[in-house]
Design an enzyme around this catalytic site. Structure first.
Site, short mmCIF file in Angstrom:
data_model
loop_
_atom_site.label_atom_id
_atom_site.label_comp_id
_atom_site.label_asym_id
_atom_site.label_seq_id
_atom_site.Cartn_x
_atom_site.Cartn_y
_atom_site.Cartn_z
NE ARG A 121 15.22 39.96 53.18
CZ ARG A 121 14.27 39.13 53.55
NH1 ARG A 121 14.57 38.01 54.18
NH2 ARG A 121 13.01 39.41 53.31
CD GLN A 126 17.36 46.66 59.18
OE1 GLN A 126 17.06 47.62 59.89
NE2 GLN A 126 17.65 45.47 59.69
CG ASP A 129 13.94 44.84 52.27
OD1 ASP A 129 13.47 44.52 51.16
OD2 ASP A 129 14.17 44.03 53.17
CB SER A 132 10.93 44.11 53.90
OG SER A 132 11.86 43.04 53.87
CE1 TYR A 229 13.63 36.97 50.45
CE2 TYR A 229 16.00 37.16 50.07
CZ TYR A 229 14.73 37.72 50.10
OH TYR A 229 14.58 39.04 49.79
#
Length: 378
Positions: A121, A126, A129, A132, A229
């Site tokens: 992360r 991004q 990902d 996500s 997390y």
């Protein structure tokens, strides 16, 4: 270079390709080959992918044998890798914690495997990902699943025949999926509250117009990992959390649970006793059901009626919006592959020391290489 997308298992409606991804891969000098029918469940029939420039293969074995890169949504069975070139790349959501024997079989097959669960992360990752991108759609789909089963409306309605009270929705876990569930329930007009062990989530929850249900203790100050997390909490915290939920649940119509801990079974958030405090007609959607579940009576793949409360255990919520989920997932794959390709040479040129590469790599040169997996095995 050839990029091959096989059919997924019958239980998976998503695919690892889209027309947009076919064109972007072509821009990198990569030819896309798709097994016939691989995109059909995601609303991408062969003709649509062929129009974008993909080659449609009738025989998966031959296409796999010629591929330099194989992309999947679900981890393939080891026998499905038979015939892959030694050193060819396997990329996808490979469930690296779930089955060490399967990963060992990947290594013995000689493939170089990258698990998207291990994409770090960091800012430049991004766009890669996939956790996500899929969690976002899963949070949206979870609320729609609840709404489809709820015998009442979500918004408050004032009519000549009387007033309809708004639905009260509680979201447990305010990560990507939870925040999207909050936003979707709010858009539908529900009164929404949310709970998360991380105090930092409070501002995000409130920014979406929801109420934060606070269970603050000294322990919550360190409740977030470096990866963003939630940590697994102590038994003392879980007792306080359960006491708060016992207060809130009797006046809640819908609960969406989203709590996951990487590499561990999902934490139990709602016991059978707690579910029984909810009114008949209430709905619970257990988004963690595939990792063991947050709700004691939930069953993967089933909707359980427990004393009038429906508990939805859909293990593939992103697959409910398969077209969008596939398009985002395919874009994640293209973004991951782009820095691995030397366009001028028309070949892979991988910097094995790069943080993203070394984090996502799980198998290479016949062995499992990821330190997280090696440490877990010990």
């Amino acid at each position: 270079m050839k990029f091959f997308v096989p059919q997924e298992p019958a239980s998976e409606s998503r695919t690892a390709i889209s027309p947009d991804a076919v064109k972007r891969l072509a821009g990198l000098g990569i030819e896309t080959v798709v097994e016939s029918g691989a995109g059909l469940a995601a609303g991408m029939p062969d003709a649509v992918l062929a129009d974008a420039g993909a080659t449609i293969a009738g025989a998966a074995a031959a296409a796999r044998a010629e591929a330099d890169i194989v992309a999947v949504v679900r981890p393939p069975e080891p026998e499905a890798l038979a015939g892959m070139k030694p050193g060819a790349l396997l990329v996808g959501l490979l469930s690296p914690y779930a089955d060490h024997a399967r990963l060992q079989a990947y290594a013995e097959a000689g493939v170089t495997a990258f698990a998207f669960e291990f994409i770090p992360r960091i800012s430049r990752a991004q766009g890669m990902d996939a956790l996500s991108s899929q969690a976002n759609l899963a949070g949206y789909a979870a609320v729609l699943q609840a709404a489809a089963r709820f015998g009442r409306g979500f918004p408050m309605m004032v009519t000549a025949a009387g007033t309809v009270a708004p639905a009260r929705v509680l979201v447990l876990g305010a990560g990507v999926a939870g925040l999207q569930a909050i936003a979707t329930a709010r858009r539908l007009g529900a009164v929404v509250s949310a709970m998360d062990v991380r105090p930092a989530a409070k501002e995000q929850v409130e920014s979406l117009g929801a109420t934060f249900v606070d269970v603050t203790t000294m322990e919550t100050r360190s409740a977030e990992t470096q990866g963003g997390y939630a940590r697994e909490m102590s038994s003392d915290y879980r007792v306080r959390q359960a006491e708060k939920l016992m207060e809130v649940l009797p006046r809640t119509d819908i609960v969406i649970t989203t709590a996951l801990i990487p590499g561990r079974p999902a934490p139990l958030l709602l016991s059978t006793e707690m579910v029984e405090t909810m009114r008949a007609g209430s709905i619970v959607v257990d988004m963690a059901v595939e990792q063991g579940g947050n709700v004691q009576p939930s069953v993967a793949g089933e909707t359980v009626n427990h004393k009038g409360v429906l508990i939805v255990g859909d293990p593939n919520l992103p697959g409910r919006v398969a077209t969008d989920a596939s398009a985002l997932y395919a874009r994640n794959i293209v973004n991951f592959l782009t820095p691995l390709v030397d366009k001028d040479a028309g070949a892979l040129k991988i910097d094995w020391e790069d943080e993203i590469v070394s984090s996502a790599l799980i198998c290479r040169d016949g062995a499992i290489t990821n330190p997280v997996l090696l440490e877990k095995k010990e």
